[in-house]
Scaffold this motif. Structure first.
Motif, short mmCIF file in Angstrom:
data_model
loop_
_atom_site.label_atom_id
_atom_site.label_comp_id
_atom_site.label_asym_id
_atom_site.label_seq_id
_atom_site.Cartn_x
_atom_site.Cartn_y
_atom_site.Cartn_z
N GLN A 194 -4.85 0.37 5.47
CA GLN A 194 -5.21 -0.81 6.26
C GLN A 194 -6.60 -0.68 6.89
OE1 GLN A 194 -4.04 -3.72 6.50
NE2 GLN A 194 -1.94 -3.66 5.78
N PRO A 195 -6.94 0.45 7.57
CA PRO A 195 -8.30 0.58 8.10
C PRO A 195 -9.36 0.57 7.00
CG PRO A 195 -6.83 2.16 9.16
CD PRO A 195 -6.08 1.55 8.02
N VAL A 206 -18.59 1.58 0.67
CA VAL A 206 -17.48 2.25 1.34
C VAL A 206 -17.26 3.65 0.76
CG1 VAL A 206 -14.99 2.20 1.76
CG2 VAL A 206 -16.35 0.13 2.04
N THR A 207 -17.43 3.80 -0.55
CA THR A 207 -17.33 5.13 -1.16
C THR A 207 -18.38 6.07 -0.58
OG1 THR A 207 -16.56 4.09 -3.22
CG2 THR A 207 -17.24 6.39 -3.35
N ILE A 208 -19.59 5.56 -0.39
CA ILE A 208 -20.66 6.37 0.22
C ILE A 208 -20.29 6.74 1.66
CG2 ILE A 208 -23.07 6.33 0.99
CD1 ILE A 208 -23.69 4.52 -1.41
N LEU A 209 -19.75 5.76 2.40
CA LEU A 209 -19.36 6.03 3.79
C LEU A 209 -18.26 7.09 3.87
CD1 LEU A 209 -19.37 2.40 5.25
CD2 LEU A 209 -21.08 4.19 5.60
N ILE A 210 -17.28 7.00 2.97
CA ILE A 210 -16.22 8.02 2.94
C ILE A 210 -16.81 9.38 2.63
CG2 ILE A 210 -14.16 8.80 1.70
CD1 ILE A 210 -13.40 5.89 1.30
N LYS A 211 -17.75 9.40 1.71
CA LYS A 211 -18.39 10.67 1.34
C LYS A 211 -19.16 11.24 2.53
CE LYS A 211 -18.87 13.44 -2.18
NZ LYS A 211 -17.70 14.02 -2.86
N VAL A 271 -5.83 0.46 -2.04
CA VAL A 271 -6.54 -0.71 -1.52
C VAL A 271 -7.18 -1.48 -2.66
CG1 VAL A 271 -8.54 -1.44 -0.16
CG2 VAL A 271 -6.94 0.22 0.79
N LEU A 272 -7.85 -0.77 -3.56
CA LEU A 272 -8.53 -1.42 -4.67
C LEU A 272 -7.53 -2.03 -5.65
CD1 LEU A 272 -11.35 1.20 -5.38
CD2 LEU A 272 -11.48 -0.87 -3.99
N LEU A 273 -6.38 -1.41 -5.79
CA LEU A 273 -5.40 -1.87 -6.76
C LEU A 273 -4.61 -3.07 -6.26
CD1 LEU A 273 -4.11 -1.20 -9.55
CD2 LEU A 273 -2.40 0.13 -8.31
N GLU A 274 -4.28 -3.10 -4.96
CA GLU A 274 -3.33 -4.08 -4.44
C GLU A 274 -3.97 -5.25 -3.71
OE1 GLU A 274 -0.12 -4.30 -4.91
OE2 GLU A 274 -0.07 -2.51 -6.16
N TYR A 312 0.81 -1.21 0.00
CA TYR A 312 0.00 0.00 0.00
C TYR A 312 0.85 1.27 0.00
CZ TYR A 312 -4.07 -2.88 1.18
OH TYR A 312 -5.08 -3.82 1.16
N GLY A 313 2.18 1.10 -0.03
CA GLY A 313 3.05 2.26 -0.08
C GLY A 313 3.02 3.07 1.20
N TRP A 314 3.27 4.38 1.06
CA TRP A 314 3.39 5.26 2.24
C TRP A 314 2.04 5.58 2.87
CZ3 TRP A 314 1.20 10.23 1.84
CH2 TRP A 314 0.80 10.61 0.56
#
Length: 571
Positions: free
Chosen positions: A356-357, A379-384, A457-460, A348-350
């Motif tokens: 992770q959460p 999850v996108t809705i929750l972030i929004k 997260v989606l990529l890895e 996930y890089g830096w």
């Protein structure tokens, strides 16, 4: 600060960041972590009186001090004849073990095809073939001359075929003896549903003399120059060795290892692995045990090895060495069972501290939705929702700017030949209408790390590899086969622009018009899961901005109506 200009720079910055990430993968400078040359490897700690010498390095092989390191140099990568191999089949692994050294020389992942439309072409992480070399070797090295139970020793087997079947645990035993009273039993343990392989080596000394030696293990993996392609995001994932020193992990660049020499450390609670996009091979020794680790690259082969502190085994005594191998996908739940720190192999890089959460949240939603595409949307809705108040401030600023845009354009036309007067008039307008053009800067900057973390997260995350969503989206880890989602995303971005004030600067206006096209082309070859996330986020932003524009417009109408009523009042 004009919010349209901010949006342009934020988007441009995102593109630059992605470009920078790709550049770093290709041309990153050597790590600041100290490298050691094989000729000047790290010194071992001083041995206690009466104890055998401690290992100095595994730079050339797991070898003892003052002994010629011959193990790796004398070993070969040639495939072992079929009559000298053992075939092991579990519900998740198809394994081949060589009786020469008990080497894990072939491993295919039963549930992971290379491509979804090629179910019989499985991902193979271990292979004796030189072009795609992958070997895991374990053994015991001893002081002095004579036969050793190393990777070149010929072991005896009880059977050529083992299958897990209905069992939960499967043991595959091998035995070796030097013909003089020294016997080694090597056992590979496989578990149902697990990519973990426990290797135990029990040595029994029935000779008259003591035995002095240590256990070692190593991963030999092909190493090659990365070939990047904008049409394949997999090529931008790190492919090579990674090491954990008990506190932090570090990916070891091929060019650094070739130019600076081998990388050596001595630590407890460490591990070594070779990783690629979504998959890894790892070796994890017992906790709280000192091992010397070494990683080097030779002849396009990366050699990652570890060796323990030597022991003295008295006559008629026995001792058991253990180590855990992991060969499979980067399933974080299974990685944590082997060692909590092993999940750091998920690159996930830096932004790991945020990613992770987010992955935990995504997995939680998936446990209820049973569909990764639905989980991405939720999850996108929750972030929004979490950032709603922040984005609301930015949205209200954009809406107010949109309301007063005709008056701004009028001022720009009136004072087009006097920049100072124009700026002063516009500042007075902003103050009179309680508009702060800079109000949207901070919310966008705060959100960017979370959006980028979710991107990684989606990529890895291998959990989403080849996962279906709905309709024509049958694989969230590959591009949309019909480019429908990217086109929807581009159209949504164009519509989103209509809700925002048009930049007064014609150059900015043209850039804004081009951006949806650029993003559509850019995202056309991205995994559809990433595009789904961006489409969902854009649609939510449209709904939020439309609602804010409506509220601000109504407030402006009421305010204008109130002023007119005040002027008509005799009071």
């Amino acid at each position: 600060m004009d919010n349209q200009r901010l949006l342009i720079w934020a988007s441009f910055g995102l593109l630059l960041w992605w470009t920078y990430q790709a550049w770093m993968l290709d041309y990153a400078s050597p790590s600041t972590t100290e490298r050691s040359d094989p000729a000047t490897a790290i010194s071992a700690p001083r041995a206690e009186p009466g104890a055998p010498p401690l290992p100095t390095s595994t730079a050339n092989a797991p070898a003892m001090r003052d002994e010629v390191p011959t193990l790796i140099n004398s070993g070969t990568n040639d495939p072992v004849p079929a009559n000298n191999t053992i075939h092991v089949l579990t519900d998740v692994l198809d394994i081949e073990i060589s009786t020469k050294g008990g080497t894990l020389q072939r491993a295919s992942l039963v549930n992971y095809p290379v491509a979804k439309d090629q179910p019989n072409n499985l991902v193979r992480l271990l292979d004796p073939d030189r072009m795609d070399l992958g070997l895991i070797q374990t053994g015991l090295n001893a002081f002095g001359d004579g036969p050793k139970a190393d990777q070149n020793a010929q072991f005896q087997r009880e059977s050529d075929w083992y299958e897990l079947g209905n069992q939960d645990v499967l043991d595959v035993p091998l035995t070796w003896t030097d013909g003089q009273g020294l016997m080694v039993e090597k056992i590979f343990r496989f578990r149902r549903g697990s990519y973990r392989i426990d290797v135990t080596q029990r040595i029994t000394n029935d000779r008259d003399a003591e035995w002095r030696g240590a256990d070692y293990a190593q991963i030999r993996r092909r190493s090659r120059e990365p070939e990047r392609s904008m049409f394949d995001v997999d090529t931008y994932s790190f492919d090579g060795p990674i090491i954990y020193d008990g506190e932090k992990s570090e990916k070891l660049d091929r060019d650094d290892l070739m130019s600076d020499g081998a990388y050596d450390i001595q630590t407890a609670n460490g591990w070594i692995a070779t990783i690629q996009h979504h998959f890894l091979s790892a070796l994890v020794p017992p906790l709280d045990t000192q091992y010397v680790y070494n990683v080097s690259v030779r002849d396009n082969v990366a050699i990652s090895s570890l060796i323990s502190t030597p022991i003295i085994l008295q006559p008629s005594a026995s001792h058991t060495f253990t180590i855990t191998a992991f060969v499979g996908p980067k399933l974080q739940s299974q990685l944590e069972e082997v060692a909590d720190s092993l999940k750091l192999t998920v690159d996930y890089g830096w932004l790991t501290i945020i990613s992770q959460p987010l992955f935990w949240l995504l997995s939680l939603v998936y446990s209820f939705a049973a569909n990764w595409g639905v989980a991405i949307i939720v999850v996108t809705i929750l972030i929004k929702l979490v950032f709603y108040k922040l984005t609301e401030k930015s949205g209200r600023s954009m809406a107010k700017m949109r309301e007063i845009q005709p008056r701004v354009q009028s001022l720009q036309e009136r004072y087009k030949d006097d920049r100072q007067a124009q700026g002063q008039a516009m500042m007075e307008l902003y103050k009179r209408e309680s508009v702060n053009p800079a109000a949207g800067c901070l919310p966008i900057l705060i959100q960017m790390p979370f959006f980028l973390a979710f991107y990684w997260v989606l990529l890895e995350s291998v959990e989403m590899r080849q996962a279906p969503f709905a309709l024509w989206i049958t694989d969230l880890s590959s591009r949309d086969p019909y480019f429908i989602l990217p086109i929807i995303m581009g159209a949504a971005m164009l519509f989103q622009q209509k809700l925002n004030p048009t930049p007064a600067d014609p150059v900015q206006a043209k850039v804004m018009q081009i951006m949806p096209v650029m993003f559509t082309v850019f995202f056309a070859f991205f995994p559809s899961g990433l595009v789904l996330y961006w489409v969902t986020n854009t649609l939510l932003s449209i709904a939020q901005q439309w609602y804010i524009n409506k509220i601000v417009h109504e407030e402006a109408v009421v305010r204008k109506g109130g002023k007119k009523q005040d002027r008509k009042s005799p009071e």
